[in-house]
Design a protein around this motif. Structure first.
Motif, short mmCIF file in Angstrom:
data_model
loop_
_atom_site.label_atom_id
_atom_site.label_comp_id
_atom_site.label_asym_id
_atom_site.label_seq_id
_atom_site.Cartn_x
_atom_site.Cartn_y
_atom_site.Cartn_z
N PRO A 32 61.38 -78.71 8.45
CA PRO A 32 60.05 -78.26 8.88
C PRO A 32 60.08 -76.89 9.56
CG PRO A 32 60.32 -80.57 9.39
CD PRO A 32 61.67 -80.06 8.95
N TRP A 33 61.16 -76.61 10.28
CA TRP A 33 61.30 -75.28 10.91
C TRP A 33 61.50 -74.20 9.86
CZ3 TRP A 33 60.43 -74.15 15.89
CH2 TRP A 33 60.36 -75.21 16.79
N ILE A 34 62.34 -74.47 8.89
CA ILE A 34 62.60 -73.48 7.83
C ILE A 34 61.34 -73.18 7.05
CG2 ILE A 34 63.82 -73.18 5.63
CD1 ILE A 34 66.23 -74.52 7.00
N SER A 35 60.51 -74.17 6.87
CA SER A 35 59.28 -74.02 6.10
C SER A 35 58.15 -73.34 6.89
CB SER A 35 58.82 -75.41 5.64
OG SER A 35 57.87 -75.31 4.62
N ASN A 36 58.31 -73.25 8.20
CA ASN A 36 57.27 -72.69 9.06
C ASN A 36 57.34 -71.16 9.04
OD1 ASN A 36 55.69 -71.76 11.21
ND2 ASN A 36 56.14 -73.55 12.46
N LYS A 37 56.31 -70.52 8.51
CA LYS A 37 56.33 -69.05 8.38
C LYS A 37 56.39 -68.34 9.72
CE LYS A 37 51.35 -69.04 7.84
NZ LYS A 37 50.27 -68.97 6.89
N TYR A 38 55.90 -68.94 10.80
CA TYR A 38 55.92 -68.30 12.10
C TYR A 38 57.31 -68.23 12.71
CZ TYR A 38 50.93 -68.81 11.55
OH TYR A 38 49.65 -68.74 11.06
N VAL A 39 58.20 -69.11 12.30
CA VAL A 39 59.59 -69.08 12.77
C VAL A 39 60.27 -67.79 12.33
CG1 VAL A 39 61.85 -70.18 12.42
CG2 VAL A 39 59.84 -71.57 12.90
N TRP A 40 59.82 -67.24 11.21
CA TRP A 40 60.47 -66.08 10.61
C TRP A 40 59.89 -64.74 11.08
CZ3 TRP A 40 64.88 -67.49 8.92
CH2 TRP A 40 65.05 -68.77 8.39
N ILE A 41 59.00 -64.74 12.05
CA ILE A 41 58.42 -63.49 12.53
C ILE A 41 59.49 -62.49 12.99
CG2 ILE A 41 57.00 -62.48 14.38
CD1 ILE A 41 55.02 -64.78 13.93
N PRO A 42 60.54 -62.90 13.73
CA PRO A 42 61.59 -61.93 14.08
C PRO A 42 62.27 -61.32 12.84
CG PRO A 42 61.77 -63.86 15.48
CD PRO A 42 60.76 -64.19 14.42
N LEU A 43 62.49 -62.13 11.80
CA LEU A 43 63.06 -61.60 10.56
C LEU A 43 62.13 -60.58 9.93
CD1 LEU A 43 65.10 -61.56 8.19
CD2 LEU A 43 63.80 -63.48 7.23
N TYR A 44 60.83 -60.91 9.87
CA TYR A 44 59.87 -59.98 9.28
C TYR A 44 59.82 -58.67 10.07
CZ TYR A 44 58.26 -64.27 6.97
OH TYR A 44 58.19 -65.44 6.27
N ALA A 45 59.89 -58.76 11.39
CA ALA A 45 59.89 -57.55 12.22
C ALA A 45 61.13 -56.71 11.94
CB ALA A 45 59.81 -57.93 13.70
N PHE A 46 62.28 -57.36 11.82
CA PHE A 46 63.53 -56.65 11.49
C PHE A 46 63.43 -55.99 10.12
CE2 PHE A 46 67.57 -56.90 9.16
CZ PHE A 46 68.30 -55.95 9.86
N LEU A 47 62.87 -56.69 9.15
CA LEU A 47 62.73 -56.12 7.80
C LEU A 47 61.77 -54.93 7.81
CD1 LEU A 47 62.67 -59.36 5.63
CD2 LEU A 47 64.53 -57.68 5.81
N LEU A 48 60.67 -55.05 8.53
CA LEU A 48 59.72 -53.93 8.63
C LEU A 48 60.39 -52.71 9.25
CD1 LEU A 48 56.88 -52.78 8.27
CD2 LEU A 48 56.30 -53.79 10.50
N TYR A 49 61.12 -52.94 10.34
CA TYR A 49 61.86 -51.85 10.97
C TYR A 49 62.84 -51.23 9.97
CZ TYR A 49 65.50 -49.52 13.62
OH TYR A 49 66.41 -48.60 14.05
N PHE A 112 50.94 -76.16 -7.79
CA PHE A 112 51.54 -75.22 -8.75
C PHE A 112 50.76 -73.93 -8.73
CE2 PHE A 112 52.19 -73.15 -12.78
CZ PHE A 112 53.53 -73.32 -13.02
N ALA A 113 51.37 -72.88 -8.28
CA ALA A 113 52.77 -72.63 -7.94
C ALA A 113 52.91 -72.53 -6.42
CB ALA A 113 53.23 -71.34 -8.59
N SER A 114 54.12 -72.68 -5.94
CA SER A 114 54.37 -72.65 -4.50
C SER A 114 54.20 -71.24 -3.94
CB SER A 114 55.80 -73.13 -4.22
OG SER A 114 56.16 -72.84 -2.89
N SER A 115 53.26 -71.11 -3.00
CA SER A 115 53.08 -69.79 -2.38
C SER A 115 54.19 -69.49 -1.38
CB SER A 115 51.70 -69.67 -1.74
OG SER A 115 51.47 -70.72 -0.84
N HIS A 116 54.80 -70.53 -0.77
CA HIS A 116 55.96 -70.28 0.08
C HIS A 116 57.09 -69.63 -0.74
CE1 HIS A 116 54.26 -72.76 3.29
NE2 HIS A 116 55.29 -72.42 4.06
N ALA A 117 57.36 -70.21 -1.90
CA ALA A 117 58.41 -69.66 -2.77
C ALA A 117 58.03 -68.27 -3.26
CB ALA A 117 58.67 -70.59 -3.95
N SER A 118 56.78 -68.12 -3.67
CA SER A 118 56.33 -66.83 -4.18
C SER A 118 56.45 -65.74 -3.12
CB SER A 118 54.87 -66.96 -4.65
OG SER A 118 54.38 -65.74 -5.11
N ASN A 119 55.97 -66.02 -1.93
CA ASN A 119 55.98 -65.00 -0.87
C ASN A 119 57.39 -64.69 -0.39
OD1 ASN A 119 53.20 -64.77 -1.02
ND2 ASN A 119 52.85 -66.28 0.58
#
Length: 194
Positions: A32-49, A112-119
């Protein structure tokens, strides 16, 4: 043709039963944590940087690209395909009643189709195309995207076919938006910047 589609759907459901039926206490807590998009905000910030700092694209183009990327990826999976195909999620499928290991809510009726996978695959492809020459190990984004996608099957809300379609949409979206950015930045400065 209808027979082939039925056969593929049966295989997809069999594979779902295997993947969703293999569970344990650690993954029941972790997925459930891995699937939660908000958990990945630090990763997204790092990628944006990283995109702004290390890619050869101006910051405005990076931001425009990210907006277009998520729009294309998410809307193709959720806005276009889910209501058009109307394939039930496993947790709503009457054929699988009582067989789905469901850890949290089921979500919308169609999967169909998974937006988690797509995004997640869209982010991985987009970042890889822009950073592969300047950031080492950026390819780790693809296993990350695969893990996010797998979590959706583990949680009982997507079939493997939903995930595969979402991954292909995401990868395609990353390629298309990268191409658009190349065209925009070449037109703007009259030279190749990507």
């Amino acid at each position: 043709m209808a027979g082939l589609i039925s056969y593929i759907e049966a295989l997809d459901k069999d594979l779902f039963r295997v993947l969703n039926g293999t569970h344990n206490a650690l993954f029941d807590w972790l997925m459930p944590w891995i699937s939660n998009k908000y958990v990945w905000i630090p990763l997204y910030a790092f990628l944006l940087y990283s995109l702004i700092r290390y890619s050869k694209v101006p910051a405005w183009a990076v931001l425009l690209g990210i907006g277009l990327l998520i729009l294309l990826s998410d809307q193709t999976a959720s806005g276009l395909l889910k209501p058009w195909v109307e394939r039930l999620r496993p947790c709503y499928d009457p054929e699988l009643e009582g067989q789905v290991h469901l850890l949290k809510g089921c979500g919308g009726r169609y999967g169909f189709a998974s937006s988690h996978a797509s995004n997640s695959f869209a982010v991985a492809m987009f970042c890889w195309l822009l950073l592969k020459d300047s950031v080492r190990y950026i390819g780790w984004l693809f296993p990350w995207a695969a893990l996010v996608a797998y979590s959706r099957v583990y949680l009982g809300v997507h079939f493997p076919g939903d995930i595969l379609a979402g991954a292909l949409i995401g990868i395609g979206s990353g390629v298309v938006i990268n191409f658009i950015l190349k065209q925009l930045t070449m037109t703007r400065w009259g030279k190749k910047t990507l």
